[in-house]
Design an enzyme around this catalytic site. Structure first.
Site, short mmCIF file in Angstrom:
data_model
loop_
_atom_site.label_atom_id
_atom_site.label_comp_id
_atom_site.label_asym_id
_atom_site.label_seq_id
_atom_site.Cartn_x
_atom_site.Cartn_y
_atom_site.Cartn_z
N ASP A 300 -3.88 3.48 -2.01
CA ASP A 300 -4.91 2.64 -1.11
C ASP A 300 -5.00 3.54 0.15
O ASP A 300 -5.33 2.10 0.51
CB ASP A 300 -4.09 1.47 -0.83
CG ASP A 300 -2.46 1.49 -0.50
OD1 ASP A 300 -2.68 2.69 0.21
OD2 ASP A 300 -2.25 0.37 0.40
N ASP A 378 10.95 4.49 3.51
CA ASP A 378 10.42 4.05 5.12
C ASP A 378 11.73 4.15 5.92
O ASP A 378 10.99 4.96 7.08
CB ASP A 378 9.12 3.68 5.00
CG ASP A 378 8.63 2.11 4.64
OD1 ASP A 378 9.75 1.51 4.24
OD2 ASP A 378 8.03 1.88 4.87
#
Length: 535
Positions: A300, A378
Site C-alpha cells: 500500500d 515494528d
C-alpha cells in the site's frame, strides 16, 4: 670462470631490465681475468730450465739470457696472441647468445601485451552486453499447489548471482579507469551493488499502484530487482502480480495456517501472520537469493521519483557507520504544513524506527532473525534491546506515502495523520552529494550546537508569533512524558512514544516546521537518555 659465466647469464635471464649493464660488466670482467690469467701463466717448456716462472725456478719470468731467451719471448707473444683470438671468439659467441635471448624476451613481452589487450576488450564487451531480464514466477493458475511454488522459487536462485557478478565486473572496470583518470574518483569509486526491492503483499489488488510506480521510476531492472512476496493465498492479487511477467519475481509464503495465540490475542491474528511472513520473505532474499541488502515496502505504498536514488546514495553511509541500523524513506511528521518544501535534500538521523520503505543489511538481519518476534515486529524493533542506541536515516520530505486505509491496524492514524503525508516530487541527485555529514561524529556536533543555540521560547510565543522575528530555529523544551504530549498536540506533531522515543526524535529532539518557522521540541540540554516508562 665458467661458473662466473653461468651465474651472470642466469642473472641476465632473471633481470631483463639489467641486460645491457650486465653485458658490459661481463665483458670488462672477462678481459680483466683473462689478462691476469695469461700474465701469471708459466711459459711452454720444462719448468726450471731457462725461464721458468714457478717459485724456486732458476730464472724469473721476463729475465732471459742470450738468444734463447729472446726466441722464447717471441714465441710466447705469438702464443698469447693466439689465445687472445680464441677468447675473443668465445666472447663473440656469448654476445650473440645475449642478443638472441633479448629478441626472445621482446617477442614474449609483445605477445603478453596483445593477450592483455584482448582480455580487456572481452571484458568490456561482456560488461556492455544487456543482461537478461530477471526470471519471474509465472502465474500457473489459482489451483497450483505449494510444491510448485517452492520448486519455482528455487529456480530463481541462479538468476540473482549473475547480476551480482556482472556488477562486480563493472566495479572492477570502473576501478581500472579511475587509476588512469583521477577526475572519475568521486563519481565512480563506489561499486554498484544490487539493491533488491521486497514488496510485502497479501490480499490487496491495489498492489498494482505500488508496482506501477516502482517500475516507472526504477532506473535498472538488474540493479533493482523487484521481489513480490505474497501471503494469504489471495487468487485475484496473485493474478495482478503475475500480470507483470518478468518485470517482477513473484514468490508465495507457503504456510497459510492460523497461528495458535492466547485467547486475548485472537483479534491480533493478522499481526502474527505478518511477522511470520516478514521472517520468511527476508530469509528468501538473504539466504535463497543471496543478496547483501534489501529495501522493504508494503503493498500500500507509493514511491517518489527519487526513491531509488535516495537508497543508492545512502547505502554506503549505512554500510560504513556502525551506529546506524536502517535507512527509511518515511517522515512520521511529514505532513505538508510540518516540512520545508524548499529542503527536499535535507536528511536527518533519528532514534525512532520509521519503517514504511526501509533498507536493511544482511548483517543486521543475521542479528535480528534468531530472535524475531511472533507478532508486532515494528514495535519490537523499537525496543532498546534491538535498537542498541543505533539510529536510522530519514528525510525531511517522505519518499513514500501510504494509500492503504484498510489493513490489520484498521486505519489507525490514517485519517488523522497518514493521509496528509507529503510525497516528494522533486528529484534530488543524492548520489552526487556529499552525505558524510550524516555520520554520527559529524552530525552530533552540528546538530547539538544548532538545537541548543536556538532561542528558548514558550509555545504561546509560537502560536501568537507576534514577538518572534525570522524563520527560526526556535526551541521549545519539554521535561516529562505529559509535557511532551501537550506540546506535541498543540504544535500538530505525533504525540506517541515507543520505548520512550518520540516519532522522528533524535537525542530527544523532534524537528519540524510550525507556521513557517523551524522548531526543535527538545529535552533539556544534557538529558539525552530515553525513559522507557514514558511509552
Amino acid at each position: 670462470m665458467e661458473l662466473m659465466h653461468s651465474t651472470c647469464l642466469w642473472a641476465m635471464v632473471r633481470k631483463k631490465g639489467s641486460l645491457i649493464l650486465c653485458g658490459a660488466f661481463l665483458f670488462v670482467a672477462w678481459n680483466a681475468l683473462l689478462l691476469l690469467y695469461l700474465w701469471g701463466r708459466p711459459p711452454i717448456g720444462r719448468l726450471g730450465e731457462g725461464g721458468g716462472a714457478e717459485p724456486g725456478g732458476k730464472e724469473e719470468w721476463g729475465v732471459g739470457r742470450g738468444k734463447g731467451s729472446r726466441v722464447n719471448l717471441a714465441g710466447e707473444v705469438i702464443r698469447l696472441a693466439e689465445e687472445v683470438e680464441i677468447q675473443l671468439e668465445t666472447q663473440k659467441k656469448l654476445l650473440k647468445q645475449i642478443e638472441s635471448h633479448r629478441a626472445v624476451w621482446a617477442r614474449q613481452k609483445d605477445v603478453g601485451k596483445r593477450e592483455t589487450d584482448n582480455t580487456k576488450e572481452v571484458k568490456v564487451e561482456v560488461v556492455h552486453q544487456p543482461p537478461k531480464p530477471p526470471l519471474s514466477l509465472k502465474d500457473k493458475g489459482d489451483d497450483r499447489d505449494q510444491s510448485e511454488d517452492k520448486h519455482t522459487e528455487q529456480k530463481l536462485v541462479p538468476t540473482a548471482a549473475p547480476n551480482v557478478k556482472l556488477e562486480q565486473n563493472q566495479a572492477n572496470e570502473i576501478k581500472e579507469e579511475v587509476v588512469d583518470n583521477s577526475e572519475l574518483v568521486t563519481s565512480a569509486a563506489s561499486p554498484q551493488v544490487v539493491i533488491p526491492i521486497l514488496v510485502i503483499a497479501c490480499d490487496r489488488v491495489t498492489v498494482k499502484r505500488s508496482l506501477d510506480k516502482l517500475i516507472q521510476y526504477r532506473p535498472s531492472p538488474e540493479l533493482y530487482p523487484i521481489i513480490v512476496s505474497q501471503d494469504c493465498g489471495h487468487a485475484e492479487t496473485a493474478r495482478v502480480i503475475g500480470s507483470y511477467g518478468n518485470q517482477v519475481t513473484h514468490i508465495s509464503q507457503p504456510d497459510l495456517s492460523d497461528i495458535r495465540v492466547r485467547p486475548e490475542h485472537r483479534k491480533f491474528q493478522g499481526y502474527y501472520k505478518i511477522a511470520r511472513h516478514y521472517r520468511w520473505a527476508l530469509n528468501q532474499v538473504f539466504n535463497t537469493f543471496s543478496q547483501s541488502t534489501v529495501v522493504i515496502v508494503e503493498d500500500d505504498l507509493e514511491v517518489a521519483p527519487d526513491f531509488f536514488e535516495y537508497f543508492r546514495a545512502l547505502y554506503p553511509i549505512l554500510r560504513s557507520d556502525p551506529t546506524l541500523w536502517c535507512v527509511s524513506a518515511w517522515n512520521d511528521n511529514g505532513r505538508d504544513a510540518l516540512v520545508d518544501p524548499s529542503k527536499a535534500e535535507l536528511l536527518y538521523r533519528t532514534d525512532f524506527f520509521p519503517g514504511l520503505g526501509w533498507m536493511l543489511l544482511k548483517e543486521m538481519w543475521d542479528e535480528l532473525e534468531p530472535k524475531w518476534p511472533s507478532a508486532f515486529w515494528d514495535d519490537w524493533m523499537r525496543q532498546p534491546e534491538q535498537r542498541k542506541e543505533r539510529s536510522c536515516i530519514r528525510p525531511e520530505i517522505s519518499r513514500t506515502i501510504t494509500f492503504g486505509r484498510k489493513g490489520v491496524s484498521l486505519g489507525q492514524f490514517f485519517d488523522q495523520y497518514l493521509r496528509y503525508i507529503k510525497l516528494n516530487t522533486e528529484f534530488v541527485p543524492f548520489t552526487k552529494q556529499d552525505l558524510s555529514y550524516l555520520l554520527k561524529e559529524k552530525y552530533d556536533e552540528t546538530f547539538i550546537k544548532e538545537v541548543y543555540s536556538a532561542p528558548l521560547v514558550k509555545i504561546e510565543d509560537l502560536q501568537q508569533g507576534g514577538s518572534l522575528k525570522g524563520a527560526g530555529p526556535y526551541r521549545v523544551q519539554y521535561s516529562s512524558r505529559d509535557s511532551f504530549k501537550v506540546f506535541a498536540r498543540n504544535l500538530g506533531v505525533m504525540d506517541d512514544l515507543k520505548s520512550g522515543v518520540p516519532r522522528t526524535g533524535y537525542r530527544g529532539v523532534v524537528s519540524f516546521l510550525y507556521r513557517g518557522r523551524r522548531v526543535f521540541l527538545a529535552l533539556p540540554e544534557g538529558s539525552m537518555k530515553y525513559d522507557i516508562s514514558w511509552s
